[in-house]
Design an enzyme around this catalytic site. Structure first.
Site, mmCIF file in Angstrom:
data_model
loop_
_atom_site.group_PDB
_atom_site.id
_atom_site.type_symbol
_atom_site.label_atom_id
_atom_site.label_comp_id
_atom_site.label_asym_id
_atom_site.label_seq_id
_atom_site.Cartn_x
_atom_site.Cartn_y
_atom_site.Cartn_z
ATOM 1 N N GLY A 23 -14.206 -31.443 43.916
ATOM 2 C CA GLY A 23 -14.396 -32.534 44.844
ATOM 3 C C GLY A 23 -14.305 -33.886 44.152
ATOM 4 O O GLY A 23 -13.741 -34.002 43.075
ATOM 5 N N GLY A 40 -5.036 -38.091 41.649
ATOM 6 C CA GLY A 40 -4.533 -36.970 40.851
ATOM 7 C C GLY A 40 -4.662 -35.656 41.615
ATOM 8 O O GLY A 40 -3.734 -34.840 41.630
ATOM 9 N N HIS A 41 -5.817 -35.454 42.279
ATOM 10 C CA HIS A 41 -5.990 -34.233 43.069
ATOM 11 C C HIS A 41 -4.975 -34.189 44.212
ATOM 12 O O HIS A 41 -4.418 -33.136 44.543
ATOM 13 C CB HIS A 41 -7.391 -34.189 43.698
ATOM 14 C CG HIS A 41 -8.510 -34.023 42.702
ATOM 15 N ND1 HIS A 41 -9.479 -34.969 42.524
ATOM 16 C CD2 HIS A 41 -8.810 -33.011 41.860
ATOM 17 C CE1 HIS A 41 -10.341 -34.540 41.600
ATOM 18 N NE2 HIS A 41 -9.954 -33.365 41.183
ATOM 19 N N GLY A 59 -4.422 -29.295 36.928
ATOM 20 C CA GLY A 59 -3.942 -30.478 36.203
ATOM 21 C C GLY A 59 -3.935 -30.223 34.699
ATOM 22 O O GLY A 59 -4.817 -29.538 34.180
#
Ligand code: PAF
Length: 284
Positions: free
Chosen positions: A32, A37-38, A149
């Site tokens: 969360g 980036g997420h 990532g």
């Protein structure tokens, strides 16, 4: 706002329905506090052919070796579901710790050599927590493709190994680190930096780039390259956990003369622990 499901039976029902419609499921595991980036991971998993994207949000207590760090970890589920909707995420799965680890839970997953050094050494138990929870998330969602990532480089290498070793039939994808314009790697922890510390944290990317330049100029001695990073960081960060030039596959200290090395850095700035990494190559 994307639908949030917190119960395992509801998740399974939604996924069964999607699969019955012929959908290819992609999963983006997160803790969360979503940032750009997420959201880029969501786009990338779609590019990998997923047309039903599940974003999991779970601040996994098992991977925190420091209770204060766990408490301080940002929890922003409603904002996360709104952000997920902007990228067309189909479902947010946000289970409670009690449903992920019900009383009696006693199974964990360990990847051995790859977790011995670096984050593994500085955060005892961390990787066991990560590999256990990722196995559970993958088992629950049974995706065709999962994405992570490369900012957590060691984590990526460990998880790729784990999926192969456990014969999980999941396509594992990694995505390059997304950075602010001043080079700071995006991280959910950046929000905890005071403004002056946020400026100091830009030293990390600067130091890594300095090593990259030396590498491109022909420097291939590991200790010299690590020294370049340490010298450049000193004065800006409060403490260095490690600076290491490693073999990108084994994560063991790189041999002098290697044609490519992975530079791993972990530092503390203003009470926040930050990690980053960069591939050293002869022509960046
Ligand atoms: O990288 C993270 O956010 C976490 O370690 C992960 C992979 C979601 C497991 O909790």
């Amino acid at each position: 706002m994307t639908d949030i499901v917190d119960s395992i039976p509801d998740l399974v029902a939604r996924l069964d329905h999607a699969r019955a419609e012929g959908k290819r499921v992609g999963v983006v595991p997160t803790m969360g506090a979503l940032h750009t980036g997420h959201l880029a991971l969501v786009d990338e998993v779609r590019n990998a052919g997923a047309n039903f994207v599940v974003l999991t949000v779970f601040v996994n207590p098992l991977q925190f070796n420091d209770a204060k760090d766990l408490d301080a970890y940002p929890r922003t589920l409603d904002e996360d579901a709104r952000a997920a909707a902007t990228r067309g995420v189909d479902l947010v799965f946000a289970p409670s710790p009690g449903s992920m680890y019900p009383p009696g839970h006693q199974t964990s997953v360990d990847v051995h050599d790859l977790t011995r050094r670096w984050e593994g050494e500085h955060r005892p138990g961390h990787f066991r927590g990560v590999t256990t929870v990722v196995t559970k998330r993958l088992a629950l969602t049974a995706p065709a493709v999962a994405i992570f990532g490369r900012k957590d480089y060691q984590q990526w290498v460990v998880l790729r190994r784990m999926v192969e070793d456990l014969n999980l039939r999941i396509e594992m994808r990694a995505m390059d680190t997304v950075r602010e314009s001043d080079g700071l790697a995006l991280s959910s922890r950046n929000g905890r930096l005071a403004p002056t510390d946020r400026v100091r944290a830009t030293a990390i990317a600067r130091a890594m780039r300095a090593a990259q330049r030396r590498f491109a100029d022909g420097e291939r001695r590991r200790v010299v390259l690590e020294g370049v990073v340490r010298d450049s960081l000193n004065g800006d960060v409060d403490a260095i956990d490690y600076v290491a030039c490693v073999d990108p596959e084994t994560l063991e200290p790189a041999s002098d003369g290697s044609v490519t090395m992975q530079l791993l850095v972990a530092v503390h700035v203003g009470g926040v622990r930050l990690i980053d990494n960069m591939r050293l190559v002869s022509t960046p």
